[in-house]
Design a protein around this motif. Structure first.
Motif, PDB file in Angstrom:
ATOM      1  N   ILE A 264       0.826  -1.206   0.000  1.00 30.54           N
ATOM      2  CA  ILE A 264       0.000   0.000   0.000  1.00 30.54           C
ATOM      3  C   ILE A 264       0.861   1.256   0.000  1.00 30.54           C
ATOM      4  O   ILE A 264       0.602   2.213  -0.732  1.00 30.54           O
TER       5      ILE A 264
ATOM      6  N   PRO B 252      -7.604   0.340   6.292  1.00 29.39           N
ATOM      7  CA  PRO B 252      -7.814  -0.327   5.004  1.00 29.39           C
ATOM      8  C   PRO B 252      -8.412  -1.715   5.206  1.00 29.39           C
ATOM      9  O   PRO B 252      -8.246  -2.330   6.256  1.00 29.39           O
TER      10      PRO B 252
ATOM     11  N   THR C 118      -6.318  -4.697   0.540  1.00 33.37           N
ATOM     12  CA  THR C 118      -5.865  -3.747  -0.470  1.00 33.37           C
ATOM     13  C   THR C 118      -4.713  -4.361  -1.240  1.00 33.37           C
ATOM     14  O   THR C 118      -3.739  -4.824  -0.643  1.00 33.37           O
TER      15      THR C 118
ATOM     16  N   THR D  16      -9.746  -3.616  -2.715  1.00 34.63           N
ATOM     17  CA  THR D  16      -9.443  -2.227  -3.038  1.00 34.63           C
ATOM     18  C   THR D  16      -8.067  -2.111  -3.667  1.00 34.63           C
ATOM     19  O   THR D  16      -7.084  -2.627  -3.121  1.00 34.63           O
TER      20      THR D  16
ATOM     21  N   PHE E  42      -6.811   3.523  -2.951  1.00 33.80           N
ATOM     22  CA  PHE E  42      -6.660   3.812  -1.521  1.00 33.80           C
ATOM     23  C   PHE E  42      -5.791   5.048  -1.308  1.00 33.80           C
ATOM     24  O   PHE E  42      -6.083   5.887  -0.441  1.00 33.80           O
TER      25      PHE E  42
ATOM     26  N   ILE F 222     -11.070   3.236   4.334  1.00 34.92           N
ATOM     27  CA  ILE F 222     -10.956   3.585   2.917  1.00 34.92           C
ATOM     28  C   ILE F 222     -11.004   2.281   2.135  1.00 34.92           C
ATOM     29  O   ILE F 222     -10.037   1.505   2.147  1.00 34.92           O
ATOM     30  N   THR F 223     -12.126   2.009   1.485  1.00 30.15           N
ATOM     31  CA  THR F 223     -12.277   0.761   0.742  1.00 30.15           C
ATOM     32  C   THR F 223     -13.011   1.034  -0.574  1.00 30.15           C
ATOM     33  O   THR F 223     -13.572   2.104  -0.799  1.00 30.15           O
TER      34      THR F 223
ATOM     35  N   ASN G  45     -18.485   4.213   2.948  1.00 31.45           N
ATOM     36  CA  ASN G  45     -17.340   5.100   2.775  1.00 31.45           C
ATOM     37  C   ASN G  45     -17.721   6.580   2.760  1.00 31.45           C
ATOM     38  O   ASN G  45     -16.952   7.415   2.264  1.00 31.45           O
TER      39      ASN G  45
ATOM     40  N   TYR H 115     -12.021  11.395  -3.466  1.00 33.18           N
ATOM     41  CA  TYR H 115     -11.858   9.949  -3.319  1.00 33.18           C
ATOM     42  C   TYR H 115     -13.019   9.190  -3.945  1.00 33.18           C
ATOM     43  O   TYR H 115     -14.175   9.373  -3.579  1.00 33.18           O
TER      44      TYR H 115
END
Length: 328
Positions: A12, A151, A154, A194, A199, A219-220, A275, A285
């Motif tokens: 990530i 997260p 991811t 994700t 992300f 955050i997905t 989200n 985002y």
């Protein structure tokens, strides 16, 4: 803005460093140098152990960093080192936690940031909860400028994410050879995958936001798939079909405790994430890369170089054993 990444060469964090550079931020990474990464722009690298409080303290004093982004904090002891090193010296501390800390099993299918935190199955998640609790205490008691980010699964451009079987090439190799793979339970529990580059938009968008201090965000992706759909999507990207074997996570757990903890404490439960909060804070985002596109990119990465197509023998043996259970 000057950013110090604790860990900047991971799945990530690499994408987050790249986006920070693209936006004109000055990025430095603290790493032991075990996984060197070539970034698109110059990045200052600080070599050392993240457990060395004196090193961390001197790094922020010398670098005048506005933000520290911690991707490698797994225990409350590590958090204590950070609080001591960074207190009064930075404007924001972004901590990578995990959505696996949310209540398991869940009481409601839709998860928000106010969903209770509880995971009796997975020590990794319990330690993350303890880290968050210590950070929140430091914010309440001393104003330590935390922003917590959670997260879910991811993946980067070289990952093939699975419920059981790792994130390398092994599962694709099995699919291409016509061998079965394990989809937990009945394969119909819901999950989200994700892309790391998506992300990064949310994560980097939180940097320097004073209104994000003291807050937590997950955050997905908003794309929801069953585990069977996930495996079939991987297979389609690999130009084959998936032979799926369904085995209850409760059967897998005592046989393979490490995999079992991750299943019972995370992947076997249906998860759908709201989200709204990150979208309000970071309006740009949106998770733009769907899983099919992401897997097409990942499989192409492996196919571009035969040396990348390594098969993990231990994982192969585990999957062979689990798939044989259906005949007993």
């Amino acid at each position: 803005m000057r950013i110090l990444f604790l860990g900047g060469s991971g799945n990530i964090s690499t994408q987050c460093v790249e986006l920070a550079l693209e936006r004109g931020y000055r990025a430095s990474i603290l790493t032991r140098g075990q996984h060197p990464v070539a970034f698109s722009q110059p990045v200052s690298q600080i070599s050392g152990d993240r457990h060395d409080g004196d090193l961390l303290r001197q790094a922020v004093v010398d670098g005048h960093f506005d933000v520290v982004a911690n991707f490698i904090g797994y225990t409350p002891e590590e958090i204590e080192v950070d609080i001591s090193a960074f207190s009064g010296r930075i404007g924001q501390y972004l901590y990578i936690s995990s959505t696996s800390i949310y209540q398991k099993p869940p009481n409601h299918y839709l998860i928000t940031e106010s969903t209770p935190l509880s995971n009796p199955f997975w020590e990794y998640s319990r330690l993350k909860i303890a880290c968050e609790e210590r950070l929140n205490q430091s914010y309440r008691d001393a104003g330590f400028p935390i922003t917590i980010v959670r997260p879910s699964y991811t993946y980067g451009p070289s990952w093939i994410p699975t419920a059981i079987g790792g994130q390398g090439y092994t599962v694709v190799d099995r699919m291409r050879k016509g061998l079965p793979v394990v989809s937990p339970g009945d394969g119909q529990s819901l999950w989200v995958m994700t892309a790391a580059s998506d992300f990064a938009v949310g994560f980097v968008g939180l940097m320097g936001r004073t209104e994000a201090i003291g807050e937590s965000f997950h955050i997905t992706s908003d794309e929801v798939l069953t585990w069977d759909q996930i495996y079939q999507t991987i297979a389609k990207a690999a130009g084959c079909t998936a032979k799926l074997v369904h085995i209850p996570s409760e059967v897998i757990a005592p046989l393979y405790p490490k995999a079992g903890a991750s299943l019972l404490g995370d992947k076997s439960c249906s998860v759908v994430f709201d989200n709204s909060k990150i979208k309000r804070m970071v309006p740009e985002y949106r998770a733009k890369i769907n899983f099919a596109e992401g897997m097409s990119r990942s499989v192409s990465w492996y196919d571009a170089d035969p040396s990348r197509r390594q098969v993990n023998l231990e994982i192969n043996q585990m999957l062979d054993h689990l798939c044989s259970l259906r005949f007993q």
